[in-house]
Scaffold this motif. Structure first.
Motif, PDB file in Angstrom:
ATOM      1  N   UNK A   3     -19.268  37.808   3.604  1.00 53.65           N
ATOM      2  CA  UNK A   3     -19.795  38.759   2.621  1.00 53.65           C
ATOM      3  C   UNK A   3     -19.005  40.060   2.666  1.00 53.65           C
ATOM      4  N   UNK A   4     -18.689  40.528   3.871  1.00 53.90           N
ATOM      5  CA  UNK A   4     -17.925  41.766   4.005  1.00 53.90           C
ATOM      6  C   UNK A   4     -16.549  41.641   3.366  1.00 53.90           C
ATOM      7  N   UNK A   5     -15.905  40.495   3.541  1.00 54.44           N
ATOM      8  CA  UNK A   5     -14.594  40.262   2.935  1.00 54.44           C
ATOM      9  C   UNK A   5     -14.697  40.225   1.416  1.00 54.44           C
ATOM     10  N   UNK A   9     -12.849  42.620  -1.262  1.00 52.89           N
ATOM     11  CA  UNK A   9     -12.003  42.048  -2.311  1.00 52.89           C
ATOM     12  C   UNK A   9     -12.461  42.511  -3.691  1.00 52.89           C
ATOM     13  N   UNK A  10     -13.752  42.565  -3.902  1.00 55.74           N
ATOM     14  CA  UNK A  10     -14.289  43.008  -5.192  1.00 55.74           C
ATOM     15  C   UNK A  10     -13.852  44.442  -5.501  1.00 55.74           C
ATOM     16  N   UNK A 122      -3.235  37.668  -4.528  1.00 52.02           N
ATOM     17  CA  UNK A 122      -2.548  37.992  -3.265  1.00 52.02           C
ATOM     18  C   UNK A 122      -2.362  39.494  -3.074  1.00 52.02           C
ATOM     19  N   UNK A 123      -1.968  40.247  -4.118  1.00 53.06           N
ATOM     20  CA  UNK A 123      -1.899  41.707  -3.945  1.00 53.06           C
ATOM     21  C   UNK A 123      -3.252  42.324  -3.585  1.00 53.06           C
ATOM     22  N   UNK A 129      -6.659  44.305   3.051  1.00 50.79           N
ATOM     23  CA  UNK A 129      -6.431  43.979   4.458  1.00 50.79           C
ATOM     24  C   UNK A 129      -7.063  42.664   4.869  1.00 50.79           C
ATOM     25  N   UNK A 130      -7.107  41.718   3.932  1.00 63.48           N
ATOM     26  CA  UNK A 130      -7.734  40.426   4.207  1.00 63.48           C
ATOM     27  C   UNK A 130      -6.685  39.360   4.504  1.00 63.48           C
TER      28      UNK A 130
END
Length: 200
Positions: A3-5, A9-10, A122-123, A129-130
């Motif tokens: 969830x944190x990732x 990302x969102x 990907x960017x 930082x994933x």
């Protein structure tokens, strides 16, 4: 994807493609399903998304067709907070016509997977930082794992994900169930204590 990732990302992804994360992680849609989604498939009043078609990339371009299995054609419940954000997104980026694709490229064309991965996905991972190995399908795994860990039944998760059978859900997400088993004594105590409470 945790969830944190997904939250990171969102925030990092180009706003034009934020709905990819909303639909992938918070609704569990496959990439081909979310890129085929039309405005009429979003049932705002009932806070549900109806999966009626999928998109497949071919040499000649994107081809739309029905889901591969009967289970793939389904209705997915959406948290009202997520639906509200999706409505804001559609107001900004989706055509007004009922058959307009919810998500398109900046040119208004169907989203091509490889172009999206290279130019946007990907960017965004790098900016957030994933791990680079995360894929759009990682969101779907995260969604199912989150539901199972949250106490939703295997049948519900299987139906909402469009799995052909619950055995598929069990085989893929057995590790989540085994993690839940660690706190089984505490959950049993909570259940029994609630049953043992004197009635007024």
């Amino acid at each position: 994807m945790t969830l944190e990732q997904a939250i990171a990302l969102r925030k990092a992804i180009d706003p034009r493609y934020r709905a990819v994360v909303l639909l992938g992680y918070w609704c569990g849609l496959r990439f081909g399903e979310l890129t085929a989604l039309r405005r009429s498939d979003v049932d705002v009043s009932r806070s549900r998304i109806h999966i009626r078609r999928t998109a497949q990339q071919t040499v000649g371009g994107v081809v739309f067709g029905p889901p591969k299995t009967a289970a793939g054609r389904r209705s997915v419940p959406v948290a009202k907070s997520v639906m509200s954000e999706l409505c804001d997104y559609m107001e900004a980026y989706t055509g007004a016509d009922c058959v307009a694709l919810v998500i398109t490229s900046s040119a208004g064309t169907p989203l091509l997977r490889q172009n999206f991965l290279r130019r946007t996905w990907r960017p965004a991972l790098a900016q957030a930082g994933l791990p680079a190995e995360l894929t759009p399908h990682s969101m779907r795994h995260g969604y199912a794992s989150l539901l199972i860990a949250g106490g939703f039944s295997v049948k519900e998760v299987s139906t909402w994900c469009g799995h052909a059978s619950t055995s598929i859900t069990l085989a893929v997400y057995a590790h989540v169930g085994s993690q839940q088993a660690d706190d089984a004594p505490d959950r049993l105590d909570n259940l029994l204590s609630s049953l043992d409470e004197p009635q007024p």
